[in-house]
Every structure is written in structure tokens, then in C-alpha cells.
Design an enzyme around this catalytic site. Structure first.
Site, PDB file in Angstrom:
ATOM      1  N   LYS A   1       0.856  -1.173   0.000  1.00 23.33           N
ATOM      2  CA  LYS A   1       0.000   0.000   0.000  1.00 23.33           C
ATOM      3  C   LYS A   1       0.898   1.230   0.000  1.00 23.33           C
ATOM      4  O   LYS A   1       1.515   1.571   1.026  1.00 23.33           O
ATOM      5  CB  LYS A   1      -0.918  -0.025   1.224  1.00 23.33           C
ATOM      6  CG  LYS A   1      -1.937  -1.156   1.162  1.00 23.33           C
ATOM      7  CD  LYS A   1      -2.946  -0.918   0.063  1.00 23.33           C
ATOM      8  CE  LYS A   1      -3.405  -2.203  -0.592  1.00 23.33           C
ATOM      9  NZ  LYS A   1      -4.252  -1.954  -1.764  1.00 23.33           N
TER      10      LYS A   1
ATOM     11  N   LYS B   1     -12.838  -7.071  -8.637  1.00 27.49           N
ATOM     12  CA  LYS B   1     -13.468  -7.203  -7.322  1.00 27.49           C
ATOM     13  C   LYS B   1     -14.947  -7.524  -7.519  1.00 27.49           C
ATOM     14  O   LYS B   1     -15.652  -6.799  -8.237  1.00 27.49           O
ATOM     15  CB  LYS B   1     -13.313  -5.906  -6.514  1.00 27.49           C
ATOM     16  CG  LYS B   1     -11.874  -5.624  -6.098  1.00 27.49           C
ATOM     17  CD  LYS B   1     -11.787  -4.369  -5.267  1.00 27.49           C
ATOM     18  CE  LYS B   1     -10.480  -4.300  -4.500  1.00 27.49           C
ATOM     19  NZ  LYS B   1      -9.319  -3.980  -5.342  1.00 27.49           N
TER      20      LYS B   1
HETATM   21 MG    MG Z   1      -5.841  -2.316  -5.851  1.00 24.88          MG
END
Ligand code: MG
Length: 370
Positions: free
Chosen positions: A165, A266
Site C-alpha cells: 500500500k 473485485k
Molecule cells: Mg488495488
């Protein structure tokens, strides 16, 4: 077969690590997930789950799942849950957009279809292309040395793919994060730097130049598709698009522009397994690999990911996610369990999971006949 009742349950999912942090100072400490139960007159109940990554990640939020379900559920009572195309058309006619609200219903209807015909969902999505699906581990945004230590620790648990991240306030620190984590890896390991839309174009340009000699994928550097495409054209590093690929129109645009090598698919971002399968099949046909996962979730989302990923050819499955290993709470039995950085989908009918007794608590929404 007819849907007789749709119920929703709210569950808090605390994190083992205490906090999950990503770009622009965003973080979540306890995930708010919604479990959906779709009951039928055949005595079969299907389960689904939707868990947004807080309200600031995608245009989705946890209370919105429940509010949307209350709006949507009445239009589905009396419908045949096995007719997934019809179910999706009814949902799209009753509510424009809001794919994350529709996803748990679609997931639960796939669970019912599998149970009704005695087959695991991966069989209904194309069959077992893989015995095991390889997982990545997300490394929450911290200092470069802390993130490198996490990569080393999770590597020791069996993961070989790591998604950092990044997208922090300081491009120099992001460059340091990527280099520190890359130093922990061995041949065959995969490193992804996911900015989660967090860089402006000039910051992204600095980072891709700063890590040009590192074997790293760049994921969703900037907020808009156009900004990402600009950076894509300025770097030779392999490139992943995630947040902006929210359905078939954006995928088609990305394919036309050669805007990515990999997409992050997703399930709730695109509205459920039915639409995720369409996108998956088009990606396979067009040579684009995928990370198959969701925004977040527990045991039920993890099972759905495992079925879609297991029915995806190995060369096109870049990675998948075992969300249920990030949290402290088990909500269903039979969910996939990670072994050496991989998981698989159950051979049992449907999703192959059953909520644990008492795990769901009292319903927060219940629509249907008595
Ligand atoms: Mg991503």
C-alpha cells in the site's frame, strides 16, 4: 423455485493486525460486513456477503449495503433465484447502479443454484482450471522498514506475492517503501505497488522513474483513468488497473487503449459473480490477467473469490485474496483456508460454506412472506 425471504445481518470483523492503512491517510480498524440470506420455497437458503473497504475507497459504504438491500429486496420476492440472468436484469431495472448492493444477492443466488443442482459454484463458472489458487498478501501502509519486515514475515507464512500500500504523502518515501520491500524478495516472488489512486501525475511520474530498475508492478497510480493512462505510457513497468475498472465499458476502453497488463476484478465492485464472470471471460479471451478478489469480506466473500479464481486459467490468475485470514472472526464453516500461500474452493455444492450457529445474530433486515 421462488425466493420467499431476503434477510441481512451486520457483523463487525476486527483485524489481526489492528489496522489496515492505504493511500491518503485512509484506514480501517474494524470492517463492517453485511451477510445476506436468500430463502426459497424449496427449503434451500443461499448466502452472500458484501463488505466495502470503508466509505472512502470505492463509491460504496457499509450502511449503504443495508439501505440498498431494503430498497431492492421486495422486487426479488417470488423470483426464481436459479435464473441468474433474470435476477440481475430485475435488480438493474429496480435500482440503477449500486453494484455493491446487488453483489451479495447475486452471490446468494449462485449458492442456491449450486445447492439445487448439487455442484460447487466453480463447476458452474467453467470448471476446475486450477487445483489451488495463488494468493497475494496486502501490506498495510507503514514506514518502509516496517513494511519490509511484514513482507519477510508473510513470506515465511508461504505467500510469494505482495501488494504494497503506497500512495502516501511523500513520493520519496513510497520509492523507499518499494525498494525496501523488493530487497526482501527472492526469484519468482511478485511485488506490486498499489497507490490506490493516491498519487497525482507528477508524483506517479517520480515514483515510476525512481523504481524503474525494480521488478515491480504499478497498480492504479492516480484517481482517473486518463491520469493512469498517461503514467502507463511513461513507464515500462507492468501495469495494473483496479478502481477505475468498474464494469464492462471501462474494461473495453482499457483493452482498446492497451491501458493495462492486469486488472483487479473485485466481485462487489462489478455487481456480483454473474458480472464478474463476464469480465473474467473477456479478460481471458483478450490476454489480460486478473487479481480476483473483493473490496473486503469474511468467510463468505473468501469462498466466492475461491470459486471464481479456481475456474480461471492459471496463466490469467495473477493472484487472489484470502480475506478471512486477515480478520479475527470466523463466521462460517467450510470456508477456504490458506495453505502455503494458496487456497482452493470447496467440492461441496454452492459456495460450500454454512454460517456458524449464532454467528449471524439477529437480522437487521428481513423482507418476504411469513
Ligand atoms: Mg488495488
Amino acid at each position: 423455485m421462488k425466493i420467499t425471504r431476503i434477510s441481512a445481518f451486520q457483523i463487525d470483523l476486527p483485524l489481526k493486525e489492528g489496522r489496515y492503512a492505504w493511500s491518503n491517510g485512509n484506514f480501517v480498524e474494524v470492517f463492517d460486513t453485511t451477510i445476506v440470506a436468500v430463502e426459497t420455497d424449496a427449503g434451500i437458503t443461499g448466502y452472500g456477503e458484501a463488505c466495502p473497504l470503508g466509505p472512502a475507497y470505492l463509491p460504496a459504504y457499509a450502511a449503504g449495503v443495508r439501505a440498498g438491500l431494503a430498497q431492492l429486496a421486495p422486487s426479488l420476492i417470488g423470483q426464481d433465484p436459479r435464473q441468474l440472468a433474470s435476477i440481475n436484469r430485475i435488480m438493474d431495472a429496480a435500482m440503477r447502479g449500486h453494484p455493491y448492493v446487488k453483489s451479495p444477492i447475486d452471490m446468494a443466488c449462485w449458492d442456491i443454484l449450486g445447492k439445487a443442482c448439487g455442484l460447487p459454484i466453480y463447476m458452474l463458472l467453467g470448471g476446475a482450471e486450477q487445483a489451488q489458487v495463488a494468493l497475494y498478501r496486502a501490506i498495510s501502509q507503514q514506514r518502509p522498514d516496517e513494511m519490509a519486515a511484514k513482507v519477510k514475515a508473510y513470506r515465511n507464512e508461504g505467500y510469494r506475492k505482495f501488494q504494497l500500500k503506497v500512495g502516501g504523502a511523500d513520493a520519496d518515501e513510497d520509492i523507499a517503501r518499494i525498494k525496501a520491500c523488493a530487497a526482501m524478495l527472492e526469484a519468482g516472488d511478485i511485488l506490486v505497488a498499489d497507490a490506490n489512486t493516491g498519487w497525482t501525475m507528477h508524483e506517479a511520474a517520480r515514483v515510476v522513474n525512481g523504481v524503474r530498475d525494480v521488478d515491480v508492478y504499478i497498480e492504479q497510480p492516480c484517481k482517473s483513468y486518463e491520469e493512469c493512462l498517461t503514467i502507463r505510457r511513461r513507464t515500462s513497468l507492468p501495469f495494473v488497473l483496479d478502481e477505475v475498472i468498474d464494469g464492462l465499458p471501462m474494461l473495453l476502453r482499457g483493452l482498446q487503449d492497451g491501458a493495462m497488463d492486469v486488472i483487479n476484478l473485485k466481485i462487489s465492485k462489478v455487481g456480483g459473480l454473474t458480472k464478474a464472470r463476464q469480465i473474467r471471460d473477456l479478460c481471458v479471451a483478450q490476454g489480460v490477467a486478473m487479481t480476483i478478489e473483493d473490496s473486503w469480506g469474511g468467510d463468505i466473500v473468501t469462498a466466492a473469490i475461491a470459486h471464481l479464481a479456481r475456474s480461471t486459467p492459471e496463466e490469467f490468475l495473477f493472484s487472489a485474496t484470502d480475506f478471512n485470514s486477515y480478520g479475527t472472526k470466523t463466521i462460517a464453516e467450510g470456508a477456504p483456508q490458506r495453505v502455503n500461500g494458496s487456497m482452493t474452493a470447496a467440492e461441496r455444492p454452492g459456495l460450500g460454506i454454512a454460517p456458524l450457529a449464532g454467528a449471524l445474530g439477529a437480522s437487521v433486515l428481513s423482507v418476504g412472506s411469513l
